[in-house]
Design an enzyme around this catalytic site. Structure first.
Site, short mmCIF file in Angstrom:
data_model
loop_
_atom_site.label_atom_id
_atom_site.label_comp_id
_atom_site.label_asym_id
_atom_site.label_seq_id
_atom_site.Cartn_x
_atom_site.Cartn_y
_atom_site.Cartn_z
N GLY A 55 0.82 -1.20 0.00
CA GLY A 55 0.00 0.00 0.00
C GLY A 55 0.86 1.26 0.00
O GLY A 55 1.96 1.29 -0.56
N SER A 56 0.39 2.29 0.68
CA SER A 56 0.99 3.62 0.56
C SER A 56 2.40 3.76 1.11
O SER A 56 3.10 4.72 0.79
CB SER A 56 0.08 4.66 1.23
OG SER A 56 -1.14 4.78 0.52
#
Length: 586
Positions: free
Chosen positions: A305-306
């Site tokens: 993810g981020s």
């Protein structure tokens, strides 16, 4: 008649000749055996009268960064019988079955078995072994042995690993450093008569064992225990399936802590650590044990993810396709080919610079940076940063990155990879790569092993690990530290802020596959001091219930850990910094 006598004489002569040849052959063979093979048969004769018992070597201790012993040995006993020496089989059977708590029929079967030595039970407590020895039972041998003992039970269980019945490492550091820890067994040699009974007062030869080397590691018990406490607290509070935490020195790769909650008891590794899963059969139990023994930090992959936006940002800056002041627009999505890819903020972030896009963790901004790089360039930096291979950590079973093949990577795949989706890496790979991007650009090798020392302290072996320099320029690394400090001070990672300290970091909330299940992994990676990182941490919270955003539930855990370990590590509060401490190029 004369012809018959002549015929008989010929037969007798032939018989004598054949007998002479046979006797000559036998004499020759006897001379050969007595003169040329005497040593061989003498050794065989000795073997028939010698009995050999092993003296187990003490396994080396595992010692933490501050000198605390976290894996050692306890003296135990091996109880065995020698059939030809047993005088009272009934008494031996009764005593051993009673004292050892074994089935009498099984013990009798071993006592009456014709063999040179039959082991009744291993890993018997020394007190009980001494009790059996006090009976003075003929034919019963009580030999002292060693059993691995872990003073802290569950501490760093998936890291340390454990040993089997033969005292050999099975998982973790115990098996990785087996050659240093195991030592060399000794022997006891005794003489017996033709019936196999030991000769009383006969000389006993001993070959003394050589103890294994002590393994000194970078893991710190104090930091590990605090991280485990933090992991269990958030796991219980959020009803999470699992929580993992890694604390590492980003400059040299030394790992100070690695937690995988729930941990298991190293002194009882074949008992499941949860009552929720009850195995239906032995195969199912073994599957559950294998699952319990896994180290998710290195054995399991996930979509980061981020937090992976750190990689895309560093690649974009290094390639010169983006600057901090570049302007972007976020309407809440990006359309790439036929796909509409959304930002986590439904209404979008509007107009923003690249720096603001990172602070906001804006998907469209990172998608744009990925598109500017293109597939070829992105793959080039993916490999340059070391993401295609393994980290080389000194633990067994490390998993590799699962990534699209370059020829199969289109613009949509490039877009999703740019903000950390549609591929998988291990938590260890993520923290190692992030360390290398903020430490000045040197790809380090994460590790626990520092040195091995012989039991007499005379022999010391210091372990070394490869470092790949210049995976990004020092300027790019400095810019990344500045960006990630702004993420914590004013952006999505502000719950990791600690008054007086300069913290850098990045949050993430990644959706697990299949997406329809709506299950998430919340994570945060943080480091300090932001201008000269001495410690970096990564937490992953698997399937938290309720609020699941990384910035909300993961970042505060790392902040709390940092707050408590900074004084311990000698990390002092920073002086008040000014905006001019970092120059933003236009």
């Amino acid at each position: 008649m004369n012809s018959n006598k002549t015929h008989h004489r010929e037969k007798i002569a032939l018989l004598f000749f054949l007998l002479f040849l046979a006797m000559t052959g036998l004499m020759g063979r006897l001379i050969f055996l007595m003169v040329f093979r005497s040593e061989h048969y003498s050794a065989m004769a000795s073997d028939l009268h010698e009995r050999e018992r092993t003296i187990k070597a003490a396994r080396g201790n595992i010692i933490d960064a501050k000198g605390t012993v976290i894996a050692t040995n306890r003296t135990v006993c091996t109880i065995s019988v020698i059939h030809n020496q047993v005088k009272q089989a009934d008494e031996v059977t009764a005593v051993l079955s009673k004292e050892l708590g074994l089935n009498e029929a099984e013990v009798r079967k071993k006592v009456e078995k014709y063999s040179s030595r039959e082991i009744i039970k291993t890993n018997v407590d020394k007190t009980l072994g001494d009790q059996i020895r006090s009976y003075h039972l003929a034919g019963v041998k009580v030999d002292e042995d060693y059993k691995r003992y872990y003073p802290y039970d569950t501490l760093a269980s998936t890291v340390l690993g454990f040993t089997g019945g033969d005292n050999q490492g099975i998982i973790g550091l115990e098996v990785k450093y087996e050659q240093y820890l195991k030592g060399l067994n000794g022997k006891i040699l005794t003489m017996s008569d033709a019936a196999g009974i030991e000769i009383e007062n006969a000389a006993e030869d001993r070959i003394e064992p050589i103890a294994g080397q002590d393994l000194h590691i970078s893991l710190d018990v104090n930091i590990q225990r605090y991280c485990e406490q933090a992991a269990y607290q958030v796991m219980e509070k959020k009803g999470a399936k699992r929580v993992s935490i890694i604390i590492m020195n980003p400059q040299n790769g030394e790992i100070m802590a690695m937690v995988n909650a729930p941990e298991f008891n190293l002194n009882d590794p074949f008992t499941l650590n949860t009552a929720a899963e009850v195995p239906a059969n032995e195969k199912e139990k073994q599957d559950l044990l294998n699952k319990m023994w896994r180290n998710p930090c290195i054995n399991d992959t996930y979509e980061p993810g981020s937090t992976f936006k750190i990689v895309t940002a560093a690649a974009g800056l290094e390639a010169g396709v983006v600057k901090l002041t570049d302007q972007f627009s976020c309407p809440g999505f990006r359309v790439v080919e036929d796909r509409k890819i959304r930002c986590h903020k439904v209404g979008g972030h509007g107009s923003e610079t690249f720096l603001q896009g990172m602070m906001n963790s804006c998907n469209p901004v990172l998608i744009d940076v990925g598109q500017r790089l293109g597939v070829d360039n992105y793959y080039k930096y993916f490999e340059q940063f070391g993401l295609k291979g393994k980290t080389g950590i000194d633990l067994p079973g490390e998993a590799s990155t699962i990534m699209h093949k370059k020829e199969d990577m289109g613009l949509v795949e490039l877009a999703t990879v740019s903000f950390g989706q549609s591929f998988q890496i291990t938590p260890m790979q993520l923290i190692t790569t992030a360390s290398s991007l903020v430490n000045g650009g040197n790809r380090i090798t994460p590790h626990f092993g520092v040195s091995s020392v012989s039991s007499d302290g005379k022999s010391v072996h210091t372990f070394t690990y490869p470092v790949k320099e210049g995976i990004v320029s020092k300027e790019t690394s400095e810019t990344m530290r500045y960006i990630l400090e702004q993420v914590v001070s004013e952006g999505s990672g502000k719950r990791a802020k600690i008054e007086g300290y300069r913290i850098g970091g990045k949050t993430a909330t990644s959706e697990k596959l299949p997406r329809s299940l709506k299950k998430y992994i919340s994570s945060f990676i943080g480091f300090a001091p932001a201008d000269n990182p001495k410690v970096i941490a990564l937490i992953t919270i698997d399937e938290p219930q309720g609020i699941y955003y990384g910035g909300t539930i993961a970042a505060p855990v790392i902040a709390d850990i940092f707050k408590n370990i900074f004084p311990y590590l000698g990390i002092e509060p920073a002086e008040e910094k000014t905006v001019s401490s970092f120059r933003i190029s236009g």
